[in-house]
Design a protein around this motif. Structure first.
Motif, PDB file in Angstrom:
ATOM      1  N   TYR A 245       0.819  -1.217   0.000  1.00 26.40           N
ATOM      2  CA  TYR A 245       0.000   0.000   0.000  1.00 26.40           C
ATOM      3  C   TYR A 245       0.854   1.268   0.000  1.00 26.40           C
ATOM      4  N   ARG A 297     -15.015  -6.528   4.089  1.00 30.19           N
ATOM      5  CA  ARG A 297     -13.677  -6.284   3.545  1.00 30.19           C
ATOM      6  C   ARG A 297     -13.712  -6.210   2.022  1.00 30.19           C
ATOM      7  N   VAL A 300     -15.092  -2.867   0.968  1.00 32.12           N
ATOM      8  CA  VAL A 300     -14.129  -1.770   1.146  1.00 32.12           C
ATOM      9  C   VAL A 300     -13.071  -1.808   0.040  1.00 32.12           C
ATOM     10  N   GLY A 301     -12.605  -3.014  -0.299  1.00 29.82           N
ATOM     11  CA  GLY A 301     -11.651  -3.131  -1.401  1.00 29.82           C
ATOM     12  C   GLY A 301     -12.234  -2.661  -2.712  1.00 29.82           C
ATOM     13  N   MET A 303     -14.517  -0.424  -3.041  1.00 33.81           N
ATOM     14  CA  MET A 303     -14.602   1.032  -2.959  1.00 33.81           C
ATOM     15  C   MET A 303     -13.305   1.686  -3.432  1.00 33.81           C
ATOM     16  N   LEU A 304     -12.161   1.120  -3.009  1.00 30.27           N
ATOM     17  CA  LEU A 304     -10.872   1.691  -3.404  1.00 30.27           C
ATOM     18  C   LEU A 304     -10.672   1.581  -4.914  1.00 30.27           C
ATOM     19  N   VAL A 313      -9.555   9.526  -0.119  1.00 28.63           N
ATOM     20  CA  VAL A 313      -9.974   8.145  -0.379  1.00 28.63           C
ATOM     21  C   VAL A 313      -8.988   7.159   0.240  1.00 28.63           C
ATOM     22  N   PHE A 317     -10.208   4.549   3.016  1.00 27.97           N
ATOM     23  CA  PHE A 317      -9.989   3.116   2.852  1.00 27.97           C
ATOM     24  C   PHE A 317      -9.253   2.541   4.055  1.00 27.97           C
ATOM     25  N   MET A 321     -10.845  -0.236   6.442  1.00 25.62           N
ATOM     26  CA  MET A 321     -10.147  -1.510   6.494  1.00 25.62           C
ATOM     27  C   MET A 321      -9.605  -1.766   7.894  1.00 25.62           C
ATOM     28  N   TRP A 381      -5.776  -6.039  -6.340  1.00 29.47           N
ATOM     29  CA  TRP A 381      -6.948  -5.497  -5.656  1.00 29.47           C
ATOM     30  C   TRP A 381      -8.197  -6.316  -5.992  1.00 29.47           C
TER      31      TRP A 381
END
Length: 412
Positions: A245, A297, A300-301, A303-304, A313, A317, A321, A381
């Protein structure tokens, strides 16, 4: 006399002392490990490596942590935890120090990968949670496991902003050396979590079975197998994010502080998530808690992936997370204790964690490999989202009840 009484006859080792010392061990062991991604680019640039070289070292660390965890757990179950903590702290410190040496790639993989991985197997929150299961009354275990997991995240919260500061002020080698000294603090804390092997007899459903009989029973129990398989995703996602990340955000031309605060946000919000998960583990079906966590989870992934990149953002995230980061641990460890008791808790949870670390190995290694092959992390991702959906589904059929006792044989 109960097993708990036998395990901790000293008057100073109250439940409060045990939980505090265990939480500090979790903090000190997880802190340096959680920020290794911030050393990926400095070490790679120093040695003239592509990004996938050190990714392999970190991947091996994750794999060796997973391989070593069942053995560390079995040794702790058989002979007590004190020496396991001490040996783990020594190997962990040496492995971190070796990352700062000008080693060729193969030597870095073998030496640092093995030492850090096996060291973590001996000092991480996994062993702390098994100590909580053995040393604390059953009524206190869910909240204590949540606290132990949250404390590990506090380590990430503290070390994440500290790491870029130390690197900027003193250079990455000094920062790495400072972190290599941290495991020494585990030595005195380990006394509070020392277990007496004799105290394990009579604890839980697997008390009088041999190691071999316990393993045979566990891996013939479908619910345990589902738990093992499902935990793969947790390791894949966590290790990928922890390692890749920060460089992912750097590729998006975001300032270095964004990566530091993102990892800190994960640690900070995971404190809330882990404590909440520990509380919920004692009040709802654990398998459904896991299902909700894995599906969340994945969301949320996703969303990124779909939102335009920006610091806001990136931090959002990280916060979301973080709420889900290690929240899988209290219900997972609680299910292992429920199914098989606490006699071989460290070993059986070690095998569940092995699956986690196989996922971690692939998350880190494939992350570096896919980046070098495609120039982006997009595939990774999407894989993490798909794995989250799969783990959510595989936890649904788990039965929350003690495993059917197998025929007892003399203990080893």
């Amino acid at each position: 006399m109960t097993s708990t009484d036998t395990a901790r006859p000293e008057t100073w080792r109250t439940p409060f002392v045990i939980v505090v010392c265990g939480c500090l061990i979790g903090l000190l062991s997880f802190g340096p490990r959680s920020v290794v991604g911030m050393f990926l680019m400095p070490i790679s640039n120093e040695n003239g490596w592509t990004r996938d070289v050190l990714s392999m070292t970190i991947a091996i660390q994750n794999l060796m942590w997973g391989i070593g965890q069942p053995f560390a757990g079995a040794i702790a179950d058989r002979f007590g935890t004190l020496r396991v903590f001490w040996a783990g702290a020594i190997m962990y410190a040496l492995g971190l120090a070796c990352m700062g040496l000008p080693l060729p790639p193969l030597a870095m993989h073998v030496i640092s990968g093995t030492l850090v991985g096996l060291g973590l197997a001996g000092v991480s929150f996994n062993l702390v949670l098994s100590c909580f299961a053995k040393l604390l009354p059953e009524s206190r275990r869910p909240s204590a496991m949540g606290a132990g997991t949250a404390a590990s995240s506090l380590g990430q919260f503290l070390f994440a902003p500290l790491t870029p500061l130390l690197i900027d002020l003193f250079g990455w080698k000094v920062a790495l050396f400072v972190f290599a000294c941290v495991p020494a603090l585990i030595f005195p804390l380990a006394f509070a979590l020392a277990t007496n092997p004799a105290a394990n007899v009579g604890a839980g459903t697997g008390a009088e079975k041999s190691v071999a009989a316990t393993l045979k029973e566990a891996f013939s129990h479908p619910s345990y197998v589902y738990l093992v398989i499902g935990f793969f995703t947790c390791g894949f996602q966590l290790a990928f994010i922890t390692t890749h990340y920060p460089p992912y955000l750097a590729d998006l031309k975001m300032p270095a502080w964004v990566a530091g605060f993102a990892l800190a946000f994960i640690g900070l919000f995971n404190i809330v998530g882990s404590l909440t998960s520990g509380w919920l583990s004692g009040r709802m079906l654990k398998r459904w808690l896991l299902v909700y966590i894995y599906f969340a989870r994945g969301a949320v992934g996703l969303m990124l992936i779909v939102l335009p990149p920006s610091p806001a953002v990136a931090l959002l995230f990280a916060a979301l997370m973080g709420l889900l980061w290690l929240s899988t641990v209290p219900p997972t460890s609680g299910l292992v204790a429920l199914m098989f008791g606490t006699r071989y808790m460290a070993m059986l949870y070690g095998f569940v964690f092995f699956s986690h670390q196989v996922g971690g190995f692939l998350g880190v290694w494939l992350g570096g490999l896919m980046y070098e092959r495609t120039g982006s992390y997009d595939i990774m991702w999407w894989l993490s989202v798909l794995f989250c959906i799969g783990s959510g589904l595989i936890n649904i059929p788990i039965k929350e009840q003690p495993a059917k006792p197998a025929a007892l044989v003399p203990a080893e």
